[in-house]
Design an enzyme around this catalytic site. Structure first.
Site, PDB file in Angstrom:
ATOM      1  N   ASP A 184      30.131  -4.389 -25.449  1.00 44.88           N
ATOM      2  CA  ASP A 184      28.926  -4.551 -24.657  1.00 44.88           C
ATOM      3  C   ASP A 184      28.493  -6.014 -24.749  1.00 44.88           C
ATOM      4  O   ASP A 184      29.080  -6.821 -25.470  1.00 44.88           O
ATOM      5  CB  ASP A 184      27.822  -3.616 -25.160  1.00 44.88           C
ATOM      6  N   GLU A 234      16.642  -0.351 -21.069  1.00 40.88           N
ATOM      7  CA  GLU A 234      17.126  -0.472 -22.445  1.00 40.88           C
ATOM      8  C   GLU A 234      15.975  -0.489 -23.452  1.00 40.88           C
ATOM      9  O   GLU A 234      14.966   0.193 -23.287  1.00 40.88           O
ATOM     10  CB  GLU A 234      18.050  -1.684 -22.563  1.00 40.88           C
TER      11      GLU A 234
END
Length: 632
Positions: A306, A508
C-alpha cells in the site's frame, strides 16, 4: 560502495542496449508463445536494475518521465485526486498514454501498468458515474448488480488507458467506528466474499486477455477489518492501520476466506494492509504473505504494497525494504522517492540481504500478470470508449444501485411509498438533500471527497422535484421554511416532510469516529421539520450505522441510504414506489456506544436496535433486471 555498484550496473545496462534493441523477434514479444516461455525469455534479458525498476510503483505527481525508460519503472498510479490539470476523460487518456509511450522507449519495451482506486466507479474522473460505496452494494445483496457496476467501471478505465484497479476491498469490519467501514460490503464473511467475487469477475471477465477487462486487486491483506480501537500509531488515526489482536483461528475463519475465494477465481494481484497482526506489520509478515498466501493458498500473482506501507515497518528505510521484500512484497508503492528505493534494493543485493532469486521471483510474478493482461499487445487507451464514456446505461445502473442499496428501517402507518401523482405539499430539508459530494462520500474526485456539486449527477432534492409531478415543493436546508406561507401569509404545514442528514465526506483514518451519535444540528433540524409536517421521513446518508434511536421516535419513516453516489433519482424511486424497497442491513445498528465493536454487541443480551439482515422490504431484487453493460 553502493554508488560504485550502481555505476557498474548502469554500464552493464548500457552495454546490453544493442542486444535488446535487436531483439524484435524475441519470443517474449510473440503473443502466440506460452506465457511462461515469454516470461522466461524476457527475464533472462533483463539487468538487475531493470528488474528492480519493475518492482517500483510511483505516483503520478512524483515521476520524472525521463526516468521511465532508463530505470524500467514497472508501474505508475494516481492516488485520490491524482488527475491531470484538466480533469476530463480525454485528458486522462492523453496523460496515461503519454507515460506509456515514454516507458516503451526502453530497449526491452516493457509496458507500464497504471493503477487507480476506482472503488465506486472511475471516481477520480470528472463526469464518471459514481456508484454507491460497497456498504450500499452489500445492502443490495445483488451480486449481478455488483458485477455490472464493475463492468461499467472497467469500460471507463480502459477509455483512459488504465488497466489496473485497486479494488475490491474484501475487509470484514468488526468495528463501525473505522473510517473505512463504507469500503466494505458488510460485517459478514460470506456476504463480503460473494460480493467481492462479483466485483472481481466484473472487472476481469472470463479472461484477462479480453481487451475489455482490467486487473482487480483484492485488499487489504489481511484482517484490516479486525483491528482494535486505539491501536493505530499513524497520524491521529484511532483504528485505521491499527493492530488486529486476534488468534489465528479467528483470522482464518473471519478474514482469510475472501482472499482464498478470490485466488480460486483468478485474482492476480493482492495488496497488503497497513495494519498489523498481533504487533507485526503485514508488510513485513513473511508467514502470512509468503507461507500462507503464496504457499498454502497457491497465489501465483504479485503482492503490491500500500501507499508508502513498507516505510512503516522500520524507521530505517533500508531495513524496512529488506524486511518487506523478503516477507514477500513484490512491487513497492513507493510512492514518492523511487530512486531511494532502487538504491536500497541495489545495496541489499550487494550486501546479500536480498537474493537474486527473491528478485527474480518478484519480477516473474509481475511480468506474468502483464503478459496475462495483454499489455504487451495493447498498452494504450481505447479511443472508441471515450465516445461512450457516459453511456446512458451507466447512469441507469447507478440509479438502480442507489434504489436497491436503500434500507427501510421504519415505516409507521405505511407512509412509504408516497404517491407521485398526489397533489400535496412537500418540505425538503438538509444540506445533504442537495449535495452530490455528500451523496457520494470519500474517494470521489479527491481522496477525502468534497462537499458541493463536484461532479455531474442528480441530487435527492432534484430527484424528488422531478418525480412528485403534482406536488408543491419547498426546499430549505435549515428546515425553517419561512417562505412557505398560504395566500393569507400563514405558515403552511406540509403533508410530507423529508429530512436528509448525512456525514461529511471522509476517507480512511480521517474518518475514524469515536462518537457515533447524530450531531445536535441534525437532531434539531429533524425536530423543526416534524413540527410543520403531518408525516416525516428521514433519510440518512452515512458510511456506517449511526446511533439513531432518539430520532426514530420523531419520524414516521426512516431510510438508511448509505452513500448512494451521483444518481439520486434512485432514492426518489423507492420513496415514490417506482422501485420496491429490497435492501437489508449489511451491518447491525447498535442501540448505544456500549454495543460497539461487534463483539460487544454480540455479548449484549439486549441485542441491536436493528440486526444484520434487517430491512422492511416491499419486493425482491431478483424481480428487477439489471442493465447489462457492454463496453463501447
Amino acid at each position: 560502495m553502493k554508488h560504485l555498484v550502481r555505476m557498474m550496473i548502469l554500464c552493464c545496462v548500457m552495454l546490453s542496449i544493442p542486444l535488446a534493441t535487436a531483439a524484435q523477434d524475441a519470443p517474449y514479444l510473440d503473443p502466440t508463445q506460452p506465457i511462461e516461455a515469454r516470461v522466461d525469455d524476457l527475464l533472462a534479458r533483463m539487468s538487475l536494475e531493470e528488474k528492480i525498476g519493475q518492482m517500483t510503483l510511483v505516483e503520478i505527481g512524483s515521476i520524472n518521465t525521463d526516468d521511465l525508460a532508463p530505470l524500467g519503472i514497472g508501474g505508475v498510479l494516481s492516488g485520490g485526486g491524482g488527475a491531470p490539470d484538466e480533469n476530463t476523460p480525454e485528458a486522462w487518456a492523453e496523460m496515461v498514454d503519454g507515460l506509456q509511450a515514454r516507458a516503451l522507449e526502453a530497449p526491452l519495451q516493457i509496458p507500464l501498468i497504471y493503477g487507480v482506486d476506482a472503488v465506486h466507479g472511475h471516481n477520480n474522473v470528472y463526469g464518471a458515474v459514481i456508484y454507491p460505496h460497497n456498504i450500499g452494494l452489500g445492502a443490495s445483496r445483488n451480486p449481478e448488480l455488483v458485477q455490472q457496476i464493475s463492468r461499467a467501471t472497467a469500460c471507463n478505465m480502459i477509455a483512459t488507458g488504465i488497466y489496473w484497479n485497486y479494488a475490491p476491498v474484501v475487509a470484514v469490519p468488526q468495528d463501525i467506528r473505522w473510517g473505512r467501514t463504507y469500503e466494505a460490503y458488510g460485517s459478514d464473511t460470506a456476504l463480503v466474499t460473494e460480493m467481492a467475487l462479483a466485483a472481481m469477475n466484473g472487472l476481469q471477465g472470463d479472461s484477462l486477455d479480453d481487451p475489455y477487462t482490467v486487473l482487480a486487486t483484492p485488499k487489504h491483506y489481511v484482517a484490516d477489518g479486525g483491528a482494535q480501537w486505539e491501536t493505530s500509531t499513524t497520524n491521529n488515526y484511532r483504528i485505521d492501520q491499527g493492530d488486529a489482536i486476534i488468534d489465528e483461528a479467528t483470522l482464518r475463519a473471519v478474514h482469510l476466506p475472501p482472499y482464498q475465494a478470490a485466488i480460486e477465481n483468478g485474482a492476480l494481484v493482492i495488496m497488503t494492509s497497513f495494519s498489523s497482526w498481533n504487533g507485526v506489520k503485514l508488510h513485513g509478515n513473511r508467514y502470512l504473505v509468503t507461507d500462507v498466501l503464496k504457499g498454502e493458498l497457491g497465489f501465483e500473482g504479485f503482492v503490491v504494497s500500500d501507499w508508502q506501507g513498507i516505510d512503516q515497518i522500520n524507521s530505517d528505510f533500508y531495513t524496512a525494504v529488506v524486511t518487506a521484500i523478503n516477507a514477500g512484497i513484490d512491487m513497492n508503492m513507493v510512492p514518492y522517492n523511487y530512486q531511494r528505493f532502487i538504491d536500497a534494493m541495489l545495496e541489499a543485493v550487494v550486501n546479500g540481504d536480498v537474493t537474486q532469486e527473491r528478485i527474480d521471483d518478484a519480477v516473474r510474478r509481475i511480468l506474468r500478470v502483464k503478459f496475462l493482461l495483454g499489455l504487451f499487445e495493447q498498452p494504450f487507451s481505447d479511443p472508441a470508449l471515450l465516445e461512450t464514456f457516459d453511456q446512458p446505461v451507466f447512469r441507469e445502473l447507478g440509479r438502480l444501485a442507489a434504489a436497491q442499496s436503500a434500507v427501510l428501517l421504519e415505516n409507521d402507518g405505511d407512509v412509504l411509498p408516497l404517491n407521485p401523482s398526489t397533489e400535496q405539499t412537500i418540505f425538503i430539508a438538509g444540506t445533504a438533500a442537495d449535495d452530490i459530494g455528500i451523496q457520494s462520500g470519500g474517494w470521489t474526485i479527491e481522496w477525502q471527497g468534497q462537499i458541493g456539486n463536484i461532479t455531474p449527477g442528480t441530487t435527492i432534492r432534484e430527484a424528488i422535484e422531478a418525480t412528485a409531478e403534482n406536488a408543491e415543493i419547498y426546499y430549505d436546508r435549515l428546515g425553517r421554511f419561512r417562505a412557505a406561507n398560504d395566500a393569507s401569509g400563514n405558515p403552511l404545514r406540509a403533508d410530507v416532510g423529508i429530512v436528509v442528514i448525512g456525514e461529511i465526506p471522509y476517507a480512511e483514518g480521517v474518518g475514524d469516529r469515536v462518537n457515533l451519535n447524530l450531531p445536535e444540528p441534525d437532531i434539531s433540524l429533524i425536530q423543526r421539520v416534524r413540527e410543520r409536517s403531518e408525516r416525516l421521513i428521514v433519510i440518512l446518508l452515512s458510511g456506517r450505522p449511526l446511533l439513531i434511536g432518539d430520532v426514530l421516535e420523531t419520524s414516521d419513516a426512516f431510510m438508511a441510504a448509505w452513500l448512494p453516489g451521483t444518481e439520486g433519482q434512485g432514492i426518489a424511486d423507492v420513496l415514490f414506489g417506482l422501485q420496491p424497497f429490497t435492501g437489508t442491513l449489511p451491518f447491525a445498528f447498535p442501540r448505544s456506544e456500549a454495543q460497539v465493536p461487534l463483539s460487544a454487541l454480540e455479548a449484549d443480551s439486549d441485542g441491536p436496535l436493528f440486526p444484520f439482515g434487517y430491512g422492511i422490504t416491499t419486493g425482491d431484487w431478483r424481480d428487477t433486471p439489471v442493465p447489462e453493460v457492454t463496453c463501447g
